[in-house]
Design an enzyme around this catalytic site. Structure first.
Site, mmCIF file in Angstrom:
data_model
loop_
_atom_site.group_PDB
_atom_site.id
_atom_site.type_symbol
_atom_site.label_atom_id
_atom_site.label_comp_id
_atom_site.label_asym_id
_atom_site.label_seq_id
_atom_site.Cartn_x
_atom_site.Cartn_y
_atom_site.Cartn_z
ATOM 1 C CG LEU A 1 3.462 4.727 -8.178
ATOM 2 C CD1 LEU A 1 2.686 5.888 -8.784
ATOM 3 C CD2 LEU A 1 4.947 5.069 -8.104
ATOM 4 C CG ASP A 2 6.311 3.643 -1.594
ATOM 5 O OD1 ASP A 2 5.993 2.448 -1.567
ATOM 6 O OD2 ASP A 2 7.489 4.043 -1.487
ATOM 7 N N PRO A 3 2.082 5.082 -1.126
ATOM 8 C CG PRO A 3 0.901 4.331 0.748
ATOM 9 C CD PRO A 3 2.178 4.116 -0.009
#
Length: 305
Positions: free
Chosen positions: A46-48
């Site tokens: 998942l993106d930050p």
């Protein structure tokens, strides 16, 4: 001789409801520390700034990660219309703007073009490798490069709501390798108004659901305690999409040494991938052929209660 990795021989899945502001690897490291596990990995980055399901595998469950990575996943995300950014999300710099705002009917019509087997170009700020270098590093260095389009299966993409003229909330169910940021970017271009992701949440991934996940705060609070172990889910949840067969005692012993072992199977086709257990304990994953399972992955788990 390699250094032996320290930690407990603990196996299973922990579903983290990932908070915004942390990388997926940072979450995995915190989980591994909290469980004092000797091995850990996750099933899908998942993106930050994204939140939601981050399924973390511990110990022998890491061998089942590919089956969760391949499973369908669902995302709910908000698209900011009228602006394109260099990262295709709200963290980036605005590089193009438009005053155009499409009607809901036009948006729903455009969404049809993103369903089924499509080709998608990942964002330039992504972990895709270009000649051995990560794309995001090249992008940060202002290098000129192109990323080839990749296939993606999208089962559904629907408009959930439109809180105001500038924002739409969508839900997408897709296979592995999908970039929600690319969907927002390409949808904005198709609508002639530009667009980027404002926020993103993965609501489920295979058998794992965000609303049944554990917060990182809870994991940190219960770290290194027996109470934390109660949140661990069984390894076999990572094999939900595969048929299950029962190994005989002799078959289980053979499979644990990497050899074909006899199984009791019903409704499993020749050559089909399946997983075998014995006395309720997962033994191996492999191909079913002529009454035996030919293991490709073997689980080092004890049957002792």
């Amino acid at each position: 001789m390699g250094r032996r990795r320290k930690g407990r021989d603990i196996s299973g899945w922990i579903v983290v409801d990932k908070p915004a502001g942390l990388t997926s690897n940072a979450v995995v490291n915190k989980v591994r520390w909290a469980f004092d596990a000797n091995k850990a990995g996750h099933a899908g980055t998942l993106d930050p700034e994204a939140t939601g399901v981050l399924a973390v595998a511990l110990g022998e469950a890491t061998k089942t990660v590919p089956y969760i990575t391949d499973a369908l996943k669902a995302y709910v995300f908000t698209v900011r219309l009228g602006q394109a950014t260099n990262t295709d999300d709200a963290e980036g710099e605005v590089i193009a703007q438009s005053d155009a705002r499409p009607e809901d009917a036009a948006i729903k019509e455009a969404l049809h073009g993103f369903v089924g087997d499509i080709m998608q170009v990942p964002p330039k700020f992504s972990a895709v490798k270009i000649d051995g270098e990560r794309a995001y590093k090249l992008a940060r260095d202002d290098e000129e490069f192109e990323i080839a389009a990749r296939p993606l299966f999208v089962e559904s993409l629907i408009l959930l709501e439109r809180p105001d003229a500038d924002h739409i909330t969508l839900e997408m169910v897709c296979g592995k390798g999908g970039y929600v940021r690319s969907i927002a970017r390409d949808l904005g271009e198709k609508l002639g108004c530009f667009g980027h992701v404002r926020n993103l949440r993965r609501v489920w991934s295979g058998p794992f659901e965000a609303d049944k996940g554990v917060s990182l705060a809870t994991i940190e609070e219960l770290a290194r305690t027996p109470e934390l172990d109660q949140h661990l889910l069984p390894l076999e949840l990572g094999l939900t999409d595969l048929p299950h067969v029962a190994a005989t005692s002799e078959g289980a012993a053979k499979m644990r040494h990497g050899n074909p072992g006899m199984v009791i199977a019903s409704g499993v086709d020749y050559g089909e991938d399946c997983w075998a257990s014995h006395n309720g304990v997962p033994v191996a994953v492999g191909q079913f052929r002529a009454g035996a399972l030919h293991p490709s992955r073997v689980f080092n788990l004890s049957e002792e209660q």
